[in-house]
Design a protein around this motif. Sequence first.
Motif, PDB file in Angstrom:
ATOM      1  N   GLY A   1       0.773  -1.231   0.000  1.00 10.93           N
ATOM      2  CA  GLY A   1       0.000   0.000   0.000  1.00 10.93           C
ATOM      3  C   GLY A   1       0.804   1.280   0.000  1.00 10.93           C
ATOM      4  N   HIS A   2       2.108   1.181  -0.014  1.00 10.78           N
ATOM      5  CA  HIS A   2       2.976   2.362  -0.010  1.00 10.78           C
ATOM      6  C   HIS A   2       3.947   2.232  -1.179  1.00 10.78           C
ATOM      7  N   GLY A   3       3.454   2.512  -2.366  1.00  9.97           N
ATOM      8  CA  GLY A   3       4.212   2.273  -3.582  1.00  9.97           C
ATOM      9  C   GLY A   3       5.435   3.123  -3.778  1.00  9.97           C
ATOM     10  N   THR A   4       5.586   4.186  -3.036  1.00  9.96           N
ATOM     11  CA  THR A   4       6.741   5.059  -3.237  1.00  9.96           C
ATOM     12  C   THR A   4       7.654   5.070  -2.010  1.00  9.96           C
ATOM     13  N   VAL A   5       7.567   4.007  -1.210  1.00 10.50           N
ATOM     14  CA  VAL A   5       8.401   3.868  -0.021  1.00 10.50           C
ATOM     15  C   VAL A   5       9.042   2.489  -0.047  1.00 10.50           C
ATOM     16  N   SER A   6      10.358   2.448   0.172  1.00 12.39           N
ATOM     17  CA  SER A   6      11.078   1.172   0.222  1.00 12.39           C
ATOM     18  C   SER A   6      11.720   1.023   1.600  1.00 12.39           C
ATOM     19  N   PRO A   7      11.476  -0.128   2.257  1.00 15.83           N
ATOM     20  CA  PRO A   7      12.056  -0.340   3.590  1.00 15.83           C
ATOM     21  C   PRO A   7      13.484  -0.870   3.513  1.00 15.83           C
ATOM     22  N   VAL A   8      14.272  -0.524   4.520  1.00 12.00           N
ATOM     23  CA  VAL A   8      15.621  -1.070   4.684  1.00 12.00           C
ATOM     24  C   VAL A   8      15.670  -1.679   6.077  1.00 12.00           C
ATOM     25  N   PHE A   9      15.974  -2.968   6.131  1.00 14.92           N
ATOM     26  CA  PHE A   9      16.060  -3.689   7.392  1.00 14.92           C
ATOM     27  C   PHE A   9      17.507  -4.026   7.702  1.00 14.92           C
ATOM     28  N   PHE A  10      17.826  -4.048   8.984  1.00 21.27           N
ATOM     29  CA  PHE A  10      19.110  -4.551   9.438  1.00 21.27           C
ATOM     30  C   PHE A  10      18.853  -5.324  10.725  1.00 21.27           C
ATOM     31  N   ASP A  11      19.388  -6.537  10.801  1.00 24.88           N
ATOM     32  CA  ASP A  11      19.130  -7.417  11.942  1.00 24.88           C
ATOM     33  C   ASP A  11      17.642  -7.515  12.234  1.00 24.88           C
ATOM     34  N   ASP A  12      16.826  -7.652  11.180  1.00 20.01           N
ATOM     35  CA  ASP A  12      15.378  -7.838  11.255  1.00 20.01           C
ATOM     36  C   ASP A  12      14.624  -6.599  11.752  1.00 20.01           C
ATOM     37  N   ARG A  13      15.263  -5.468  11.836  1.00 21.17           N
ATOM     38  CA  ARG A  13      14.592  -4.241  12.290  1.00 21.17           C
ATOM     39  C   ARG A  13      14.559  -3.228  11.161  1.00 21.17           C
ATOM     40  N   LEU A  14      13.434  -2.507  11.068  1.00 20.49           N
ATOM     41  CA  LEU A  14      13.305  -1.435  10.086  1.00 20.49           C
ATOM     42  C   LEU A  14      14.164  -0.261  10.532  1.00 20.49           C
ATOM     43  N   VAL A  15      15.177   0.087   9.741  1.00 14.92           N
ATOM     44  CA  VAL A  15      16.094   1.164  10.125  1.00 14.92           C
ATOM     45  C   VAL A  15      15.934   2.408   9.249  1.00 14.92           C
ATOM     46  N   LEU A  16      15.512   2.233   7.997  1.00 17.78           N
ATOM     47  CA  LEU A  16      15.370   3.366   7.077  1.00 17.78           C
ATOM     48  C   LEU A  16      14.187   3.140   6.150  1.00 17.78           C
ATOM     49  N   LEU A  17      13.640   4.243   5.665  1.00 21.99           N
ATOM     50  CA  LEU A  17      12.651   4.227   4.586  1.00 21.99           C
ATOM     51  C   LEU A  17      13.150   5.131   3.479  1.00 21.99           C
ATOM     52  N   TRP A  18      13.213   4.612   2.257  1.00 25.57           N
ATOM     53  CA  TRP A  18      13.546   5.412   1.084  1.00 25.57           C
ATOM     54  C   TRP A  18      12.235   5.994   0.578  1.00 25.57           C
ATOM     55  N   LEU A  19      12.189   7.284   0.359  1.00 32.66           N
ATOM     56  CA  LEU A  19      10.951   7.954  -0.038  1.00 32.66           C
ATOM     57  C   LEU A  19      11.071   8.513  -1.442  1.00 32.66           C
ATOM     58  N   ASP A  20      10.009   8.426  -2.177  1.00 32.72           N
ATOM     59  CA  ASP A  20       9.943   9.011  -3.509  1.00 32.72           C
ATOM     60  C   ASP A  20       8.665   9.835  -3.576  1.00 32.72           C
ATOM     61  N   ASP A  21       8.523  10.621  -4.603  1.00 32.99           N
ATOM     62  CA  ASP A  21       7.343  11.434  -4.798  1.00 32.99           C
ATOM     63  C   ASP A  21       6.124  10.522  -4.844  1.00 32.99           C
ATOM     64  N   PRO A  22       5.043  10.771  -4.171  1.00 27.72           N
ATOM     65  CA  PRO A  22       4.631  12.017  -3.525  1.00 27.72           C
ATOM     66  C   PRO A  22       4.816  12.041  -2.014  1.00 27.72           C
ATOM     67  N   MET A  23       5.728  11.273  -1.450  1.00 24.48           N
ATOM     68  CA  MET A  23       5.965  11.290  -0.004  1.00 24.48           C
ATOM     69  C   MET A  23       6.606  12.623   0.378  1.00 24.48           C
ATOM     70  N   SER A  24       6.319  13.078   1.617  1.00 24.55           N
ATOM     71  CA  SER A  24       6.906  14.341   2.065  1.00 24.55           C
ATOM     72  C   SER A  24       7.223  14.276   3.546  1.00 24.55           C
ATOM     73  N   THR A  25       8.060  15.216   3.977  1.00 26.46           N
ATOM     74  CA  THR A  25       8.308  15.414   5.400  1.00 26.46           C
ATOM     75  C   THR A  25       7.175  16.285   5.936  1.00 26.46           C
ATOM     76  N   PRO A  26       7.034  16.409   7.250  1.00 25.86           N
ATOM     77  CA  PRO A  26       5.997  17.291   7.794  1.00 25.86           C
ATOM     78  C   PRO A  26       6.136  18.749   7.328  1.00 25.86           C
ATOM     79  N   GLU A  27       7.353  19.134   6.948  1.00 25.61           N
ATOM     80  CA  GLU A  27       7.601  20.497   6.468  1.00 25.61           C
ATOM     81  C   GLU A  27       7.288  20.654   4.984  1.00 25.61           C
ATOM     82  N   GLY A  28       6.834  19.590   4.342  1.00 21.75           N
ATOM     83  CA  GLY A  28       6.454  19.653   2.932  1.00 21.75           C
ATOM     84  C   GLY A  28       7.581  19.430   1.948  1.00 21.75           C
TER      85      GLY A  28
END
Length: 164
Positions: free
Chosen positions: A65-92
């Motif tokens: 359901g999040h086509g523009t977000v890619s997860p990065v796991f390390f030791d089975d934990r989510l450590v990073l999310l790669w974001l693409d358009d149209p994802m944004s930070t709270p500051e836009g």
Amino acid sequence: MTAASIAGSGVRPQGPDVPARPVGDAEVVGLDGLHDIEFGSTEEELNRRGMLRSDEDACGPILAGHGTVSPVFFDDRLVLLWLDDPMSTPEGITVGTPVSEVRASYPSATPLRAPRGTYRFDGLLARSGDRAYLFLHDGTTVRKIIAGYADWARRLCDEGYGPC
């Protein structure tokens, strides 16, 4: 970082459960993660909740359901999310935002230089405690946004990244 890269970083998911959003209809990613996916969650937990799926075109699990977000796991934990358009930070801030707007929104962001002789982008690391946004840019505009644990974002910028 290699192990994290193997987990599917930077993959642009596709498929029937990837919602089509109109341009400008951004979903906000905070420093805790998405509204239903938090940093530090285990891959097992996200699988159990139906938040991950496999795709034959991807290098690892992708977020359902999040086509523009890619997860990065390390030791089975989510450590990073790669974001693409149209994802944004709270500051836009989104992919394509001018670097000058990033600097205005995050005045304490630390500039990070890509190693000489590489084809990697420079970055701006906007840190808040143990979390951060890493804005990879070409000197003019944001090309990629990574959100998550600050140490992992910094490491990604220092050591490089790849789609698999």
